[in-house]
Write a protein that holds these residues in place. Structure first.
Motif, PDB file in Angstrom:
ATOM      1  N   ARG A  24      12.678  -4.874  11.240  1.00 47.78           N
ATOM      2  CA  ARG A  24      13.754  -5.197  12.358  1.00 47.78           C
ATOM      3  C   ARG A  24      13.376  -5.830  13.555  1.00 47.78           C
ATOM      4  N   VAL A  25      14.296  -6.884  13.972  1.00 44.62           N
ATOM      5  CA  VAL A  25      13.950  -7.445  14.866  1.00 44.62           C
ATOM      6  C   VAL A  25      15.322  -7.390  15.963  1.00 44.62           C
ATOM      7  N   VAL A  26      14.854  -7.030  17.280  1.00 47.50           N
ATOM      8  CA  VAL A  26      15.807  -6.900  18.140  1.00 47.50           C
ATOM      9  C   VAL A  26      15.916  -8.213  19.332  1.00 47.50           C
ATOM     10  N   VAL A  27      17.174  -8.765  18.963  1.00 50.48           N
ATOM     11  CA  VAL A  27      17.360  -9.825  20.076  1.00 50.48           C
ATOM     12  C   VAL A  27      18.203  -9.282  21.353  1.00 50.48           C
ATOM     13  N   GLY A  28      17.843 -10.035  22.433  1.00 47.89           N
ATOM     14  CA  GLY A  28      18.571  -9.908  23.806  1.00 47.89           C
ATOM     15  C   GLY A  28      18.261  -8.494  24.381  1.00 47.89           C
ATOM     16  N   ALA A  29      17.326  -7.998  24.162  1.00 47.57           N
ATOM     17  CA  ALA A  29      16.769  -6.552  24.707  1.00 47.57           C
ATOM     18  C   ALA A  29      15.337  -6.904  25.543  1.00 47.57           C
ATOM     19  N   THR A  30      15.134  -6.153  26.220  1.00 41.44           N
ATOM     20  CA  THR A  30      13.971  -6.069  27.259  1.00 41.44           C
ATOM     21  C   THR A  30      13.180  -4.707  26.861  1.00 41.44           C
ATOM     22  N   THR A  31      12.061  -4.487  27.426  1.00 41.31           N
ATOM     23  CA  THR A  31      11.026  -3.688  26.919  1.00 41.31           C
ATOM     24  C   THR A  31      11.814  -2.341  27.746  1.00 41.31           C
ATOM     25  N   TYR A  58      10.869  -1.467  14.965  1.00 41.63           N
ATOM     26  CA  TYR A  58      11.770  -2.267  15.803  1.00 41.63           C
ATOM     27  C   TYR A  58      10.742  -3.390  16.529  1.00 41.63           C
ATOM     28  N   ALA A  59      10.974  -4.685  16.639  1.00 42.80           N
ATOM     29  CA  ALA A  59      10.112  -5.557  17.191  1.00 42.80           C
ATOM     30  C   ALA A  59      11.131  -6.355  18.103  1.00 42.80           C
ATOM     31  N   LEU A  60      10.612  -6.687  19.438  1.00 38.84           N
ATOM     32  CA  LEU A  60      11.577  -7.707  20.186  1.00 38.84           C
ATOM     33  C   LEU A  60      11.356  -8.886  19.636  1.00 38.84           C
ATOM     34  N   ALA A  61      12.245  -9.914  19.438  1.00 36.46           N
ATOM     35  CA  ALA A  61      12.295 -11.259  19.218  1.00 36.46           C
ATOM     36  C   ALA A  61      11.192 -12.005  19.955  1.00 36.46           C
ATOM     37  N   ARG A  62      10.553 -12.865  19.577  1.00 35.97           N
ATOM     38  CA  ARG A  62       9.716 -13.615  20.128  1.00 35.97           C
ATOM     39  C   ARG A  62       8.982 -14.910  19.808  1.00 35.97           C
ATOM     40  N   THR A  63       8.457 -15.484  20.471  1.00 36.93           N
ATOM     41  CA  THR A  63       7.868 -16.908  19.970  1.00 36.93           C
ATOM     42  C   THR A  63       6.506 -16.708  19.965  1.00 36.93           C
ATOM     43  N   GLU A  64       5.817 -17.584  19.237  1.00 36.14           N
ATOM     44  CA  GLU A  64       4.219 -17.583  19.581  1.00 36.14           C
ATOM     45  C   GLU A  64       3.749 -19.164  19.815  1.00 36.14           C
ATOM     46  N   ARG A  65       2.439 -19.200  20.234  1.00 37.13           N
ATOM     47  CA  ARG A  65       1.977 -20.532  20.642  1.00 37.13           C
ATOM     48  C   ARG A  65       0.367 -20.310  20.205  1.00 37.13           C
ATOM     49  N   LYS A  66      -0.088 -21.383  19.489  1.00 38.95           N
ATOM     50  CA  LYS A  66      -1.667 -21.207  19.170  1.00 38.95           C
ATOM     51  C   LYS A  66      -2.196 -21.569  20.546  1.00 38.95           C
ATOM     52  N   SER A  67      -3.422 -20.457  20.592  1.00 32.81           N
ATOM     53  CA  SER A  67      -4.088 -20.657  21.630  1.00 32.81           C
ATOM     54  C   SER A  67      -5.706 -20.505  21.574  1.00 32.81           C
ATOM     55  N   GLY A  68      -5.792 -20.225  20.072  1.00 35.10           N
ATOM     56  CA  GLY A  68      -7.348 -20.178  19.728  1.00 35.10           C
ATOM     57  C   GLY A  68      -7.579 -20.398  18.150  1.00 35.10           C
ATOM     58  N   ARG A  69      -8.789 -20.021  17.645  1.00 39.01           N
ATOM     59  CA  ARG A  69      -9.079 -20.045  16.192  1.00 39.01           C
ATOM     60  C   ARG A  69      -8.406 -18.925  15.599  1.00 39.01           C
ATOM     61  N   GLY A  70      -8.242 -18.811  14.266  1.00 42.27           N
ATOM     62  CA  GLY A  70      -8.143 -17.946  13.302  1.00 42.27           C
ATOM     63  C   GLY A  70      -6.825 -17.050  13.498  1.00 42.27           C
ATOM     64  N   TYR A  71      -6.660 -15.997  12.783  1.00 36.34           N
ATOM     65  CA  TYR A  71      -5.386 -15.145  12.795  1.00 36.34           C
ATOM     66  C   TYR A  71      -4.839 -14.732  14.221  1.00 36.34           C
ATOM     67  N   THR A  83      15.873 -16.709  20.870  1.00 34.27           N
ATOM     68  CA  THR A  83      17.058 -16.438  20.048  1.00 34.27           C
ATOM     69  C   THR A  83      16.406 -15.980  18.609  1.00 34.27           C
ATOM     70  N   LEU A  84      17.586 -15.695  17.655  1.00 35.51           N
ATOM     71  CA  LEU A  84      17.035 -15.174  16.374  1.00 35.51           C
ATOM     72  C   LEU A  84      16.493 -16.293  15.645  1.00 35.51           C
ATOM     73  N   GLU A  85      17.043 -17.596  15.895  1.00 34.60           N
ATOM     74  CA  GLU A  85      16.326 -18.611  15.079  1.00 34.60           C
ATOM     75  C   GLU A  85      15.110 -18.885  15.556  1.00 34.60           C
ATOM     76  N   GLU A  86      14.793 -18.746  16.860  1.00 32.57           N
ATOM     77  CA  GLU A  86      13.528 -18.982  17.484  1.00 32.57           C
ATOM     78  C   GLU A  86      12.357 -17.926  17.005  1.00 32.57           C
ATOM     79  N   ASP A  87      12.827 -16.884  16.720  1.00 32.27           N
ATOM     80  CA  ASP A  87      11.950 -15.609  16.106  1.00 32.27           C
ATOM     81  C   ASP A  87      11.800 -15.924  14.654  1.00 32.27           C
ATOM     82  N   LEU A  88      12.594 -16.567  13.950  1.00 34.93           N
ATOM     83  CA  LEU A  88      12.626 -16.660  12.488  1.00 34.93           C
ATOM     84  C   LEU A  88      11.709 -18.019  12.124  1.00 34.93           C
ATOM     85  N   ILE A  89      11.701 -18.873  13.003  1.00 35.02           N
ATOM     86  CA  ILE A  89      10.902 -20.224  12.634  1.00 35.02           C
ATOM     87  C   ILE A  89       9.419 -19.966  12.962  1.00 35.02           C
ATOM     88  N   ARG A  90       9.001 -19.091  13.429  1.00 33.08           N
ATOM     89  CA  ARG A  90       7.578 -18.360  13.552  1.00 33.08           C
ATOM     90  C   ARG A  90       7.015 -17.792  12.321  1.00 33.08           C
TER      91      ARG A  90
END
Length: 407
Positions: A24-31, A58-71, A83-90
């Protein structure tokens, strides 16, 4: 705050197959809001919480950016603005980049439903190539869903090929690699996992010992399929068909590695390939830090699978040595798994998949005969220490001789 089911739960429901895990992903919430509602934080790298009553993640919606090698080479950003779309695109594949609300309304910005219908495994975005683990994941999904007609999109295979050539695969940890490999081997068609890895060049990088088997011929008399790589895939296919455990499937994958070392001028014969392959099996075991039971069985099957095939021809003394090596008295299950691997090897030959394997019952009978020797009478005769061991061995050899004559 809006909560959605995402990934496999949506995919498998749409495919009409049982849903195993629900993410599950949670959109629009803070920790802070999650903590106020009683959720317990568990994510070290990004905000994941356990539901106060069900314990589900339950995970908060997030974006990610490559910062180094590997997984692990990524930085994550979670905030109510994601947004939900930003979370899904990753996510990796379009069929895994769908979400649904409580009324089963599907959000599908990257055409996952279209690819489900077309039976295509396609990457969501070019960011796919930033994570080398996805090469293994896509190959695993291919193994899982090939029975439903799924294939890997050509453009996705191209990205997997680029990753294989980039050196990024070497950045994968043994633990992450083994997790994907072991799960893939337990799918209904594990041979497809190896085929996809080979098609994108990843097999040559991750398991060059297996890649080297393709194109190596075997005697057609015993192996109508001729090619050693094709035989290995067939053995793996039989192991899945007969619902063998992971230990047996791993041993089946590695059992013939020694044939990849045979000089071409000796083809199609492979003299002493059982012993030559042991150093390769050990190397693969260590590379992926396979569990101890998988490592041990793979080495034993590699060394003794031809003994299994010639079980009825073995001298009683050789048979006793085989049983001793497997410690059939204290570890009967391991010998059973050896027998299973030998049978899968025999069945993994073109046109011989349904042939009977009487060696299995013969080996079981021999083990039972050896186990029937009782120690107490020998103790009562005064045997002890090394002499007791020799006396037990003589008695076991005696019953094995009788067993062979009777059989």
């Amino acid at each position: 705050m809006r909560i959605y089911k995402v990934g496999g739960a949506v995919r498998d429901r749409l495919l009409g197959i049982p849903v195993a895990d629900i993410d599950r992903v949670v959109v629009g919430a803070t920790t802070e809001e999650m903590l106020a509602k009683g959720f317990r934080p568990v994510g070290a790298d990004f905000p994941v919480f356990l539901h106060p009553k069900t314990g589900e993640e339950y995970a908060l919606a997030r974006t990610e950016r490559k910062s180094g090698r590997g997984y692990g080479g990524f930085t994550f950003h979670a905030s109510p603005e994601v947004t939900l779309e930003e979370d899904l695109i990753r996510r990796d594949l379009t069929i895994n980049a769908m979400a649904e609300d409580d009324q089963q309304n599907v959000t599908d910005p990257y055409h996952g439903q279209r690819d489900l219908e077309a039976r295509i495994l396609r990457h969501v975005s070019p960011a796919f190539a930033e994570d080398p683990l996805r090469v293994l994941r896509v190959a695993r999904f291919a193994a899982r869903y090939s029975g439903l007609g799924f294939t890997v999109a050509a453009e996705t295979l191209d990205l997997m090929r680029q990753l294989s050539e980039s050196g990024e695969l070497q950045a994968l940890t043994a633990e992450r690699s083994w997790k994907e490999i072991s799960r893939a081997l337990m799918e209904d068609r594990p041979q497809v996992f190896i085929e996809v890895l080979r098609a994108c060049g990843a097999l040559k990088v991750l398991m060059p010992e297996i890649d080297a088997l393709f194109g190596v011929p075997q005697p057609e008399t015993h192996h109508p399929e001729i090619d050693t790589g094709a035989h290995t895939l067939s053995v793996l296919e039989q192991a899945a068909k007969h619902e063998q455990p992971l230990t047996v499937r791993w041993a089946c994958l590695l059992h013939d590695l020694g044939k990849g070392l045979t000089p071409e001028d000796e083809w199609p014969r492979h003299i002493a390939h059982e012993f030559k392959g042991l150093k390769l099996i050990k190397a693969v075991n260590e590379r992926f830090k396979a569990p101890r039971d998988c490592q041990e069985l793979a080495l034993l099957v590699g060394e003794f699978h031809t003994h299994g095939h010639r079980a009825q021809e073995l001298k009683p003394s050789t048979l006793l040595e085989l049983l001793q090596r497997f410690d059939v008295y204290r570890r009967p299950q391991r010998f059973e798994e050896f027998i299973a691997a030998c049978e899968m090897d025999a069945r993994g030959r073109k046109g011989l998949e349904e042939r009977s394997y009487p060696q299995a019952d013969y080996l079981r009978g021999a083990a039972n005969a050896a186990r029937s020797v009782e120690v107490q009478p020998l103790l009562e005769k005064g045997f002890k220490g090394p002499e007791l061991g020799e006396a037990i061995k003589r008695e076991r050899l005696k019953v094995l001789k009788a067993y062979k004559e009777k059989a």
